[in-house]
Scaffold this active site. Structure first.
Site, PDB file in Angstrom:
ATOM      1  N   CYS A 117      -0.265   3.693  -1.554  1.00 15.70           N
ATOM      2  CA  CYS A 117      -1.067   3.332  -0.386  1.00 15.70           C
ATOM      3  C   CYS A 117      -0.572   2.045   0.256  1.00 15.70           C
ATOM      4  CB  CYS A 117      -2.530   3.184  -0.773  1.00 15.70           C
ATOM      5  SG  CYS A 117      -2.788   2.143  -2.208  1.00 15.70           S
TER       6      CYS A 117
ATOM      7  N   GLY B  76       1.246   6.119   2.835  1.00  9.63           N
ATOM      8  CA  GLY B  76       0.195   7.046   2.431  1.00  9.63           C
ATOM      9  C   GLY B  76      -0.214   7.920   3.588  1.00  9.63           C
TER      10      GLY B  76
ATOM     11  N   ASN C 261      -3.812  -1.337  -3.367  1.00  8.07           N
ATOM     12  CA  ASN C 261      -2.484  -0.743  -3.493  1.00  8.07           C
ATOM     13  C   ASN C 261      -2.019  -0.980  -4.919  1.00  8.07           C
ATOM     14  OD1 ASN C 261       0.131   0.202  -3.186  1.00  8.07           O
ATOM     15  ND2 ASN C 261       0.875  -1.674  -2.262  1.00  8.07           N
ATOM     16  N   GLY C 262      -1.777   0.099  -5.660  1.00  9.62           N
ATOM     17  CA  GLY C 262      -1.332  -0.040  -7.035  1.00  9.62           C
ATOM     18  C   GLY C 262      -2.018   0.955  -7.935  1.00  9.62           C
TER      19      GLY C 262
ATOM     20  N   TYR D 161      13.314   2.547  -1.406  1.00  8.57           N
ATOM     21  CA  TYR D 161      12.715   3.633  -0.645  1.00  8.57           C
ATOM     22  C   TYR D 161      11.357   3.315  -0.014  1.00  8.57           C
ATOM     23  CZ  TYR D 161      10.658   8.229   0.363  1.00  8.57           C
ATOM     24  OH  TYR D 161      10.053   9.286   0.969  1.00  8.57           O
TER      25      TYR D 161
END
Length: 486
Positions: free
Chosen positions: A16, A42, A117-118, A257
């Site tokens: 995310c 996301g 996020n994580g 990426y």
């Protein structure tokens, strides 16, 4: 259902992206713009929570930011000068509206909206303990664990409750939390997931990547440091460092990426690092060929670096259509093959009779590489040599990246030579782990003290993996059984 992008169904996916702003007019509209810039992190769902000085307002929806948050009626229902937003690709919890963030709860101290996020590597154990103590969960997201830990903390102030909660969790987190007292941005002590601080006018911004600051015309101030809590409010900025300092281990795959190439990560241009990875790949694994061809779009910077280092021409041998989304048609080999070509097609006039070096960012299951190599051969390529701008992905990630179980990772089951045979390439090579670090400007990887989390390549996980090591399989199934139903 058939998704016509054959190259993105076999990629590692970030969980995310987060974006928050405090002190700006039309804050929710600014957050929507920031989330547009983070959409690559996301694509399942998006949400925004705002605070108007008296009330919190939240809108969450499945799908992209566009179509959900570019409507005046939606933004109009999110008033206030402070807002936080989230784009989601799930790694824990099923794909359902109840798991879309920001998650919001009314605590004893007031409203609390959190975007994460994580991934917490002990979330299942914590959730099990909380449920036994009487907590009632409304989602299957690991993020809700943080809310319950804050709510049940015996400390007095919200900040102390929040710090107490964070000291109970392990794994990776970059959090942006909206409260009545201010907005909190924080990173786990290792800094595995990114978070930056920016400013536009008098407003403060937290974002997963600097590109989101660019979109709203904000100035990049600095990274939120690993283990740091930054609190912004109408009184200004405060910084807390409640954790014992440890050597940071940010995710190295952000450079390969995840991040957009026009972002700055760890003070370095992502685009420049990806070109340097390609150049290092050309040094380590040269091959006699006629053309260097990127797999669009993520392979482009590394292919440019490979071409420049090797002296081979860079050419767009695969053309991508950016105007095709999803095509809902019945599956079938012939129809599926035609559907694939709607989005990516070989540039036959360029490829025919040539020796091709294909550059991609990674190989996960290998299904994508198999399709790409065959596409080149069907277009008349005389030789197809595959070069990968990351080391072999041999281990699963437990820090917020959607990776298959290890048994489904091609590099965990085969040697490089076997992988080359499997995808039907004339040769296959990956950049080395040392080469990846050299592209970052380091001498190589120091096994005694790596500077990044590279566990997906090396298996050297920087934290405990409690849920993998301690939680019984039957508890894992019962705690998150809802995911099977989705």
């Amino acid at each position: 259902m058939l998704t016509t992008n054959p190259f993105e169904d076999d990629k590692l996916r970030e969980e995310c992206g987060v974006f928050g702003i405090w002190g700006a007019d039309a804050a929710a509209a600014m957050v929507a713009l920031g989330l547009h810039a983070l959409q690559h992190r996301g694509q399942e769902a998006a949400g925004i929570s705002s605070w108007d000085g008296a009330l919190f307002h939240t809108h969450r929806a499945m799908g992209h930011v566009a179509g959900n948050f570019d409507r005046p009626d939606v933004i109009g229902r999110l008033p206030g000068r402070a807002a936080v937003g989230h784009v989601r690709y799930s790694t824990t919890g099923e794909t359902a509206l109840r798991n879309v963030q920001p998650l919001f709860a009314e605590l004893s101290s007031g409203g609390f909206a959190v975007a994460h996020n994580g991934n917490l590597s002990n979330a299942m154990k914590l959730r099990h303990d909380l449920v036994r103590r009487g907590s009632i969960f409304q989602s299957t997201s690991d993020t809700e664990t943080i809310i319950h830990l804050v709510a049940t903390s015996h400390y007095r102030t919200l900040i102390d409750k929040f710090i107490d909660a964070l000291k109970a969790v392990e794994g990776a987190y970059s959090l942006v939390c909206l409260t009545q007292e201010g907005m909190i941005g924080c990173r786990d002590p290792l800094g595995i997931r990114p978070l930056v601080l920016g400013r536009v006018g008098e407003a403060w911004i937290f974002a997963s990547e600097t590109v989101a600051l660019d979109v709203v015309g904000a100035e990049y101030i600095r990274d939120v440091e690993p283990g740091e809590l930054v609190i912004v409010s109408d009184k200004g900025l405060r910084s807390h460092r409640p954790f014992k300092p440890v050597a940071p281990r940010p995710c190295i795959f952000e450079h390969v990426y995840f991040s957009r190439p026009d972002s700055i990560v760890d003070g370095t241009s992502v685009y420049s690092v990806r070109k340097a990875i390609g150049a290092q790949l050309a040094i380590e694994s040269p091959v006699e060929a006629d053309l260097v061809v990127p797999v669009p779009d993520s392979g482009v910077p590394a292919a440019i670096g490979y071409a420049q280092q090797s002296g081979l021409p860079f050419e767009l041998g695969i053309i991508r259509s950016h105007y095709v989304g999803r095509t809902f048609i019945q599956p079938g080999d012939q129809v599926r093959h035609l559907g694939v070509k709607l989005k990516h097609n070989a540039n036959r006039a360029l490829i025919d009779g040539k020796r091709i070096v294909l550059i991609d960012d990674s190989i996960v299951r290998g299904t994508t590489s198999l399709k790409i190599v065959q596409m080149m051969r069907d277009a008349g390529a005389r030789e197809v040599h595959m070069r990968i701008a990351s080391p072999p992905t041999r281990h699963s990630c437990y820090y917020g990246v959607d990776t298959p179980e290890r048994a489904k990772l091609l590099a965990a089951q085969m040697t490089v030579a076997q992988m080359s045979d499997y995808i039907n390439a004339d040769s296959l090579a990956f950049v080395s782990v040392d080469g990846l670090y050299k592209a970052r400007g380091e001498e190589g990887r120091d096994a005694r003290q790596p500077t990044h989390c590279d566990a997906c390549f090396t298996g050297a996980y920087p934290t405990h993996l409690t849920d993998q090591e301690e939680v019984a399989p039957e508890d894992q199934l019962s705690i998150f059984a809802e995911r099977v139903v989705a």
